[in-house]
Design a protein around this motif. Structure first.
Motif, PDB file in Angstrom:
ATOM      1  N   LYS A   1      35.795  46.223  50.259  1.00  0.00           N
ATOM      2  CA  LYS A   1      37.119  46.795  50.439  1.00  0.00           C
ATOM      3  C   LYS A   1      37.086  48.280  50.110  1.00  0.00           C
ATOM      4  O   LYS A   1      36.583  48.684  49.053  1.00  0.00           O
ATOM      5  CB  LYS A   1      38.140  46.080  49.550  1.00  0.00           C
ATOM      6  CG  LYS A   1      39.565  46.578  49.746  1.00  0.00           C
ATOM      7  CD  LYS A   1      40.542  45.811  48.869  1.00  0.00           C
ATOM      8  CE  LYS A   1      41.964  46.309  49.074  1.00  0.00           C
ATOM      9  NZ  LYS A   1      42.930  45.582  48.227  1.00  0.00           N
ATOM     10  N   ALA A   2      37.620  49.113  51.000  1.00  0.00           N
ATOM     11  CA  ALA A   2      37.633  50.554  50.780  1.00  0.00           C
ATOM     12  C   ALA A   2      38.398  50.887  49.503  1.00  0.00           C
ATOM     13  O   ALA A   2      39.526  50.424  49.300  1.00  0.00           O
ATOM     14  CB  ALA A   2      38.269  51.265  51.971  1.00  0.00           C
ATOM     15  N   GLY A   3      37.780  51.676  48.650  1.00  0.00           N
ATOM     16  CA  GLY A   3      38.424  52.092  47.406  1.00  0.00           C
ATOM     17  C   GLY A   3      38.278  51.103  46.274  1.00  0.00           C
ATOM     18  O   GLY A   3      38.633  51.420  45.130  1.00  0.00           O
ATOM     19  N   ASP A   4      37.787  49.888  46.552  1.00  0.00           N
ATOM     20  CA  ASP A   4      37.615  48.886  45.498  1.00  0.00           C
ATOM     21  C   ASP A   4      36.529  47.917  45.936  1.00  0.00           C
ATOM     22  O   ASP A   4      36.804  46.855  46.481  1.00  0.00           O
ATOM     23  CB  ASP A   4      38.928  48.143  45.235  1.00  0.00           C
ATOM     24  CG  ASP A   4      38.807  47.120  44.098  1.00  0.00           C
ATOM     25  OD1 ASP A   4      37.759  47.128  43.419  1.00  0.00           O
ATOM     26  OD2 ASP A   4      39.743  46.321  43.912  1.00  0.00           O
ATOM     27  N   ASN A   5      35.266  48.284  45.691  1.00  0.00           N
ATOM     28  CA  ASN A   5      34.175  47.435  46.157  1.00  0.00           C
ATOM     29  C   ASN A   5      33.971  46.194  45.303  1.00  0.00           C
ATOM     30  O   ASN A   5      33.088  45.389  45.571  1.00  0.00           O
ATOM     31  CB  ASN A   5      32.857  48.234  46.249  1.00  0.00           C
ATOM     32  CG  ASN A   5      32.437  48.820  44.909  1.00  0.00           C
ATOM     33  OD1 ASN A   5      32.951  48.438  43.858  1.00  0.00           O
ATOM     34  ND2 ASN A   5      31.514  49.774  44.955  1.00  0.00           N
ATOM     35  N   SER A   6      34.797  46.034  44.253  1.00  0.00           N
ATOM     36  CA  SER A   6      34.713  44.802  43.479  1.00  0.00           C
ATOM     37  C   SER A   6      35.492  43.672  44.143  1.00  0.00           C
ATOM     38  O   SER A   6      35.226  42.492  43.890  1.00  0.00           O
ATOM     39  CB  SER A   6      35.244  45.026  42.058  1.00  0.00           C
ATOM     40  OG  SER A   6      36.627  45.306  42.059  1.00  0.00           O
ATOM     41  N   TYR A   7      36.480  44.005  45.001  1.00  0.00           N
ATOM     42  CA  TYR A   7      37.258  42.984  45.681  1.00  0.00           C
ATOM     43  C   TYR A   7      36.363  42.206  46.639  1.00  0.00           C
ATOM     44  O   TYR A   7      35.653  42.769  47.466  1.00  0.00           O
ATOM     45  CB  TYR A   7      38.417  43.610  46.463  1.00  0.00           C
ATOM     46  CG  TYR A   7      39.099  42.630  47.374  1.00  0.00           C
ATOM     47  CD1 TYR A   7      39.847  41.585  46.861  1.00  0.00           C
ATOM     48  CD2 TYR A   7      38.974  42.742  48.754  1.00  0.00           C
ATOM     49  CE1 TYR A   7      40.463  40.675  47.692  1.00  0.00           C
ATOM     50  CE2 TYR A   7      39.596  41.835  49.605  1.00  0.00           C
ATOM     51  CZ  TYR A   7      40.339  40.801  49.067  1.00  0.00           C
ATOM     52  OH  TYR A   7      40.936  39.902  49.892  1.00  0.00           O
ATOM     53  N   GLY A   8      36.366  40.883  46.514  1.00  0.00           N
ATOM     54  CA  GLY A   8      35.529  40.047  47.355  1.00  0.00           C
ATOM     55  C   GLY A   8      34.118  39.879  46.839  1.00  0.00           C
ATOM     56  O   GLY A   8      33.310  39.182  47.460  1.00  0.00           O
ATOM     57  N   ARG A   9      33.779  40.481  45.704  1.00  0.00           N
ATOM     58  CA  ARG A   9      32.429  40.341  45.149  1.00  0.00           C
ATOM     59  C   ARG A   9      32.217  38.928  44.630  1.00  0.00           C
ATOM     60  O   ARG A   9      33.070  38.357  43.960  1.00  0.00           O
ATOM     61  CB  ARG A   9      32.222  41.346  44.028  1.00  0.00           C
ATOM     62  CG  ARG A   9      30.794  41.373  43.449  1.00  0.00           C
ATOM     63  CD  ARG A   9      30.671  42.457  42.412  1.00  0.00           C
ATOM     64  NE  ARG A   9      31.585  42.227  41.300  1.00  0.00           N
ATOM     65  CZ  ARG A   9      32.013  43.193  40.481  1.00  0.00           C
ATOM     66  NH1 ARG A   9      31.640  44.451  40.684  1.00  0.00           N
ATOM     67  NH2 ARG A   9      32.824  42.902  39.479  1.00  0.00           N
ATOM     68  N   TYR A  10      31.067  38.378  44.947  1.00  0.00           N
ATOM     69  CA  TYR A  10      30.766  36.997  44.553  1.00  0.00           C
ATOM     70  C   TYR A  10      29.414  36.935  43.863  1.00  0.00           C
ATOM     71  O   TYR A  10      28.458  37.593  44.274  1.00  0.00           O
ATOM     72  CB  TYR A  10      30.750  36.070  45.775  1.00  0.00           C
ATOM     73  CG  TYR A  10      30.342  34.658  45.430  1.00  0.00           C
ATOM     74  CD1 TYR A  10      31.268  33.761  44.923  1.00  0.00           C
ATOM     75  CD2 TYR A  10      29.026  34.235  45.587  1.00  0.00           C
ATOM     76  CE1 TYR A  10      30.896  32.464  44.582  1.00  0.00           C
ATOM     77  CE2 TYR A  10      28.647  32.939  45.256  1.00  0.00           C
ATOM     78  CZ  TYR A  10      29.589  32.058  44.754  1.00  0.00           C
ATOM     79  OH  TYR A  10      29.216  30.790  44.404  1.00  0.00           O
TER      80      TYR A  10
END
Length: 302
Positions: free
Chosen positions: A123-132
Motif C-alpha cells: 500500500k502506498a505510504g504504508d507498506n506494513s498494510y497487507g504484510r503477512y
C-alpha cells in the motif's frame, strides 16, 4: 474446476527451477475464479509462483497458499473442498493465499518438515498494510501426522473484529492417525483480532473427523466442527458426511451432505459456491439461520 500449468527445468548441480500457474473456473458461468471470487476472465489466482529447488529444500516467490493454512487444512477429511469442508479460516478472516510472498520449505527429514512465509505489503505510504508472516512445523511419517502453525496479517486501522478492520494472529494445531480400518483427524485453531480501537477478540474453532475405506473402491467421511465466535458471544455447529466412489484411478463419483446450525447472532454459511451472498435472491445468511446442503458430482483428473 481447476486448470493449471507447471514445469521443472534441471539446472544441473542438484538445482532445479520450476513454475506453477493455476486458476479456477466457475461451473455456473464459466468465468475465472481466484480463491472464490469470480473475475471477468480466467486468472491464475489460485497459485502463481516461481521456485528454486535442491537438497536444501525449496524457495518460492509469488502468490500461493500460506504455510499456516496448508499445515492444518490437511486434517479436514473433505480436503477443504465442497459444502462439507471446515469454514473456520474464511469465517475468521485468516488468509488462505497471500500475494508478493517469499517462502521456504525444508526437505523432508525422516518425517519432520517446516515452512516459513513472508508476504510484502504494497500500500502506498504504508507498506506494513497487507504484510503477512507465517510458519509451520510438523511430523508426518507412517500412520501419524502432527502439525502446528502460526500466521499474522497486518491490516489497516479500525475497530471491532471485522476481517478488514483489525490485525489478526492465527494459531493452529492438527493431528491424524491412520488405523488402516479408519483414519481419525482433529484440529484446533484460534484467530485473535487486535484492533487499534476497541478491545481484542477471538474466534476459536475445533474439528474432529474420520474417514474409512469401503469395499476397496470407496471412502466414507464424517466430520464435526465447532465455531466459537467469542467476539459475538455465539457459536455454530457443523455436521458433514460424504462418500467417494472411485470408478478408476482418475475418475470418482462423490456425494456430501452438511448441516450447519447457527446459534443466536451467528451468521456463518456453508461453502456453497456463493449461494449465500447478496448477489442472488437468497441474500446473506441471517442471524441464527440454519442450513442444509446436498452435493453430488463427478471428479476427473487429467
Amino acid at each position: 474446476s481447476r486448470l493449471g500449468f507447471r514445469g521443472v527445468e534441471d539446472l544441473g548441480g542438484g538445482l532445479k527451477a520450476g513454475f506453477w500457474l493455476e486458476g479456477a473456473i466457475q461451473n455456473d458461468t464459466g468465468t475465472g475464479a481466484g480463491g472464490g471470487a469470480a473475475g471477468p476472465g480466467f486468472e491464475f489466482k489460485r497459485r502463481s509462483t516461481l521456485s528454486l529447488m535442491g537438497n536444501f529444500g525449496e524457495i518460492r516467490m509469488g502468490r500461493e497458499l500460506t504455510a499456516a493454512y496448508n499445515a492444518v487444512s490437511q486434517y479436514d477429511v473433505f480436503g477443504q473442498v465442497g459444502i462439507g469442508q471446515n469454514v473456520s479460516f474464511g469465517a475468521a478472516g485468516a488468509p488462505f493465499r497471500v500475494d508478493n510472498m517469499v517462502s521456504y520449505y525444508t526437505p523432508n527429514m525422516s518425517g519432520f518438515k517446516a515452512a516459513v512465509n513472508y508476504g510484502f505489503g504494497e500500500k502506498a505510504g504504508d507498506n506494513s498494510y497487507g504484510r503477512y508472516m507465517g510458519a509451520s512445523v510438523g511430523y508426518d511419517n507412517g500412520p501419524l501426522s502432527v502439525t502446528a502453525a502460526y500466521g499474522t496479517l497486518k491490516s489497516f486501522t479500525g475497530s471491532g473484529i471485522t476481517a478488514v478492520g483489525a490485525d489478526r494472529d492465527t494459531y493452529s494445531v492438527g493431528a491424524s492417525y491412520d488405523f488402516r480400518v479408519a483414519k481419525l483427524t482433529a484440529m484446533a485453531s484460534q484467530t485473535r483480532y487486535k484492533p487499534n480501537v476497541g478491545s481484542d477478540s477471538k474466534f476459536n474453532s475445533y474439528l474432529i473427523g474420520a474417514s474409512a475405506p469401503v469395499g476397496g473402491v470407496g471412502e466414507l467421511k464424517a466430520q464435526y466442527a465447532l465455531y466459537d465466535q467469542k467476539g459475538f458471544n455465539t457459536k455454530a455447529h457443523q455436521f458433514s458426511v460424504g462418500y467417494v466412489h472411485n470408478l478408476s484411478k482418475r475418475t470418482a463419483l462423490y456425494s456430501n451432505v452438511a448441516y450447519l446450525k447457527n446459534n443466536k447472532h451467528s451468521t456463518l454459511g456453508l461453502d456453497a459456491a456463493g449461494a449465500y451472498s447478496g448477489a442472488n435472491s437468497i441474500g446473506a445468511v441471517r442471524a441464527g439461520e440454519d442450513q442444509v446442503g446436498v452435493q453430488v458430482g463427478i471428479r476427473h483428473a487429467f
